[in-house]
Design an enzyme around this catalytic site. Structure first.
Site, PDB file in Angstrom:
ATOM      1  N   GLY A  85       0.827  -1.216   0.000  1.00 23.75           N
ATOM      2  CA  GLY A  85       0.000   0.000   0.000  1.00 23.75           C
ATOM      3  C   GLY A  85       0.856   1.258   0.000  1.00 23.75           C
ATOM      4  O   GLY A  85       0.489   2.286   0.578  1.00 23.75           O
ATOM      5  N   GLY A 125      -0.369   4.945  -0.800  1.00 26.03           N
ATOM      6  CA  GLY A 125      -1.350   5.616   0.045  1.00 26.03           C
ATOM      7  C   GLY A 125      -0.772   6.819   0.774  1.00 26.03           C
ATOM      8  O   GLY A 125       0.402   7.163   0.618  1.00 26.03           O
ATOM      9  N   GLN A 126      -1.625   7.434   1.584  1.00 24.03           N
ATOM     10  CA  GLN A 126      -1.246   8.663   2.273  1.00 24.03           C
ATOM     11  C   GLN A 126      -0.055   8.443   3.201  1.00 24.03           C
ATOM     12  O   GLN A 126       0.888   9.235   3.223  1.00 24.03           O
ATOM     13  CB  GLN A 126      -2.449   9.178   3.076  1.00 24.03           C
ATOM     14  N   LEU A 127      -0.072   7.367   3.966  1.00 24.12           N
ATOM     15  CA  LEU A 127       1.051   7.070   4.864  1.00 24.12           C
ATOM     16  C   LEU A 127       2.239   6.495   4.109  1.00 24.12           C
ATOM     17  O   LEU A 127       3.389   6.859   4.349  1.00 24.12           O
ATOM     18  CB  LEU A 127       0.618   6.012   5.885  1.00 24.12           C
ATOM     19  N   ASP A 175       2.500  -1.747  -4.469  1.00 24.62           N
ATOM     20  CA  ASP A 175       1.074  -1.419  -4.446  1.00 24.62           C
ATOM     21  C   ASP A 175       0.410  -2.213  -5.565  1.00 24.62           C
ATOM     22  O   ASP A 175       1.107  -2.904  -6.314  1.00 24.62           O
ATOM     23  CB  ASP A 175       0.852   0.101  -4.617  1.00 24.62           C
ATOM     24  N   ILE A 176      -0.908  -2.068  -5.691  1.00 28.06           N
ATOM     25  CA  ILE A 176      -1.555  -2.801  -6.787  1.00 28.06           C
ATOM     26  C   ILE A 176      -1.563  -1.988  -8.077  1.00 28.06           C
ATOM     27  O   ILE A 176      -1.948  -2.473  -9.115  1.00 28.06           O
ATOM     28  CB  ILE A 176      -3.000  -3.249  -6.432  1.00 28.06           C
ATOM     29  N   ARG A 177      -1.135  -0.714  -7.982  1.00 31.52           N
ATOM     30  CA  ARG A 177      -1.041   0.125  -9.171  1.00 31.52           C
ATOM     31  C   ARG A 177       0.261   0.919  -9.135  1.00 31.52           C
ATOM     32  O   ARG A 177       0.720   1.290  -8.059  1.00 31.52           O
ATOM     33  CB  ARG A 177      -2.201   1.134  -9.207  1.00 31.52           C
ATOM     34  N   TYR A 187     -14.500  -1.262   8.554  1.00 32.85           N
ATOM     35  CA  TYR A 187     -13.058  -0.958   8.661  1.00 32.85           C
ATOM     36  C   TYR A 187     -12.596  -1.147  10.108  1.00 32.85           C
ATOM     37  O   TYR A 187     -11.587  -1.802  10.374  1.00 32.85           O
ATOM     38  CB  TYR A 187     -12.845   0.486   8.197  1.00 32.85           C
ATOM     39  N   LYS A 194     -10.008  -3.845  11.755  1.00 29.57           N
ATOM     40  CA  LYS A 194      -8.815  -3.429  12.506  1.00 29.57           C
ATOM     41  C   LYS A 194      -8.761  -4.089  13.881  1.00 29.57           C
ATOM     42  O   LYS A 194      -7.695  -4.490  14.344  1.00 29.57           O
ATOM     43  CB  LYS A 194      -8.740  -1.903  12.624  1.00 29.57           C
TER      44      LYS A 194
HETATM   45  N1  SER Z   1      -8.312   8.134   8.942  1.00 36.02           N
HETATM   46  C1  SER Z   1      -9.029   6.911   8.998  1.00 36.02           C
HETATM   47  C2  SER Z   1     -10.386   7.058   8.428  1.00 36.02           C
HETATM   48  O1  SER Z   1     -10.908   8.139   8.488  1.00 36.02           O
HETATM   49  C3  SER Z   1      -9.150   6.440  10.412  1.00 36.02           C
HETATM   50  O2  SER Z   1      -8.186   5.503  10.650  1.00 36.02           O
HETATM   51  O3  SER Z   1     -10.925   6.107   7.973  1.00 36.02           O
END
Ligand code: SER
Length: 319
Positions: free
Chosen positions: A9, A12-14, A35-37, A140, A144
């Protein structure tokens, strides 16, 4: 033996920023951002890896002699609600593949990002303690919580060194987040710098825990570098940066852009936000591995705006 790092990933943002930090720490040749792209601007030489394919993952880890995995690939809270079962499948299967591969191929350390989304209405909101009840309201969040427990299971049963943080909403200028409930706090800076009116999808008094990207990355590296005996929590550590609501971030930005305007049009994300903590109690992280955030709302706002002005071409200088 040198560390060999796999990031999933990484687009992504992180991942975008963590890849830079890990490359600086371990060298280009030892960091595999996947990543997948492939992104349009592929500055981390991202290669394709679909972690849902366990065989491909195993081959990758074996071929590259990976010693650490940072598993960032996941579908976030708001997007996840659109297809709950698919989100569960993707988030869980990818994580179980990473855990199994790590166990089989003796990966030394694994990082798992958890979230404030593990908490729901039954947890105290201010502050939300480390051991508060985890009764999430989103798929989500459910994934987690389950993922945290699998992390602890692999640690206890197989001795796998899995470490995890419950990130607040991450605020960064390098890329836009996708599909989260805390995304407004990044989008608002973009609107301000572009001179646009900002339409906020949360109500003005919805306080949420957030963290500036530099703090989030430093927390990740500090957690992963801490001596094993410091790590007492094997589900996931509460992490805190700064808490604010949309009206507070708006006022702060308005001090820099007096003309800036905001309107409020709450949507389904309001309910998700209301079920989350407002302030995270990260005293256990502070006590166990000396965590300390550095960015408050003022400092974060100044830095975000300075960087976005350059990035969005509103200013010529280079920081
Ligand atoms: N930033 C995330 C979200 O908003 C929370 O882990 O889904």
């Amino acid at each position: 033996m040198a560390e060999r790092i796999l990031i999933t990933g990484a687009n992504g943002q992180l991942g975008t920023v963590l890849a830079d930090a890990l490359i600086e720490k371990y060298g280009w040749e030892n960091v595999f951002a996947t990543d997948i792209r492939i992104p349009e601007i592929n500055r981390h030489a991202i290669s394709i890896l679909d972690v849902l394919d366990s065989q491909k993952l195993e081959e990758f880890v074996f071929d590259k002699q990976i010693t650490q995995i940072y598993h960032l690939a996941a579908i976030l809270s708001a997007k996840g609600e659109q297809e709950p079962l698919k989100t569960w499948d993707i988030n869980m299967q990818a994580w179980l593949n990473v855990l199994e591969t790590s166990r089989k191929l003796n990966v030394r350390k694994v990082f798992y990002p958890s979230s404030i989304a593990v908490f729901g209405d039954s947890a105290p909101k201010n502050p939300c303690t480390q051991t508060a009840q985890t009764e999430p309201t989103t798929v989500y969040g459910i994934s987690k919580v389950a993922g945290e427990n699998w992390a602890q299971y692999y640690h206890k049963r197989y001795g796998l060194d899995v470490r995890s943080l419950r990130y607040p909403g991450v605020i960064s200028y390098q890329s836009l987040p996708g599909g989260g409930t805390t995304d407004y706090a990044v989008e608002i800076y973009h609107a301000a710098v572009k001179g646009q009116v900002f339409e906020c999808f949360l109500e003005e008094n919805t306080t949420l825990p957030m963290i500036y990207i530099d703090d989030a990355i430093r927390a990740t590296l500090e957690l992963m570098d801490a001596p094993t005996e410091y790590i007492k929590i094997r589900t996931s550590y509460n992490l805190a940066g700064v808490s604010f609501d949309p009206s507070e971030i708006y006022e702060r930005i308005k001090a820099i852009y007096p003309e800036f305007q905001i309107t409020f049009k709450p949507d389904f994300r309001q309910k998700i936000a209301e079920s989350w903590p407002q302030v995270m109690d990260d005293s256990t992280a502070k006590a166990d591995w000396n965590w300390m955030p550095e960015y408050d709302l003022n400092k974060m706002t100044s830095v975000m705006i300075e960087h976005l002005k350059v990035m969005l071409g509103k200013e010529k200088s280079v920081i």
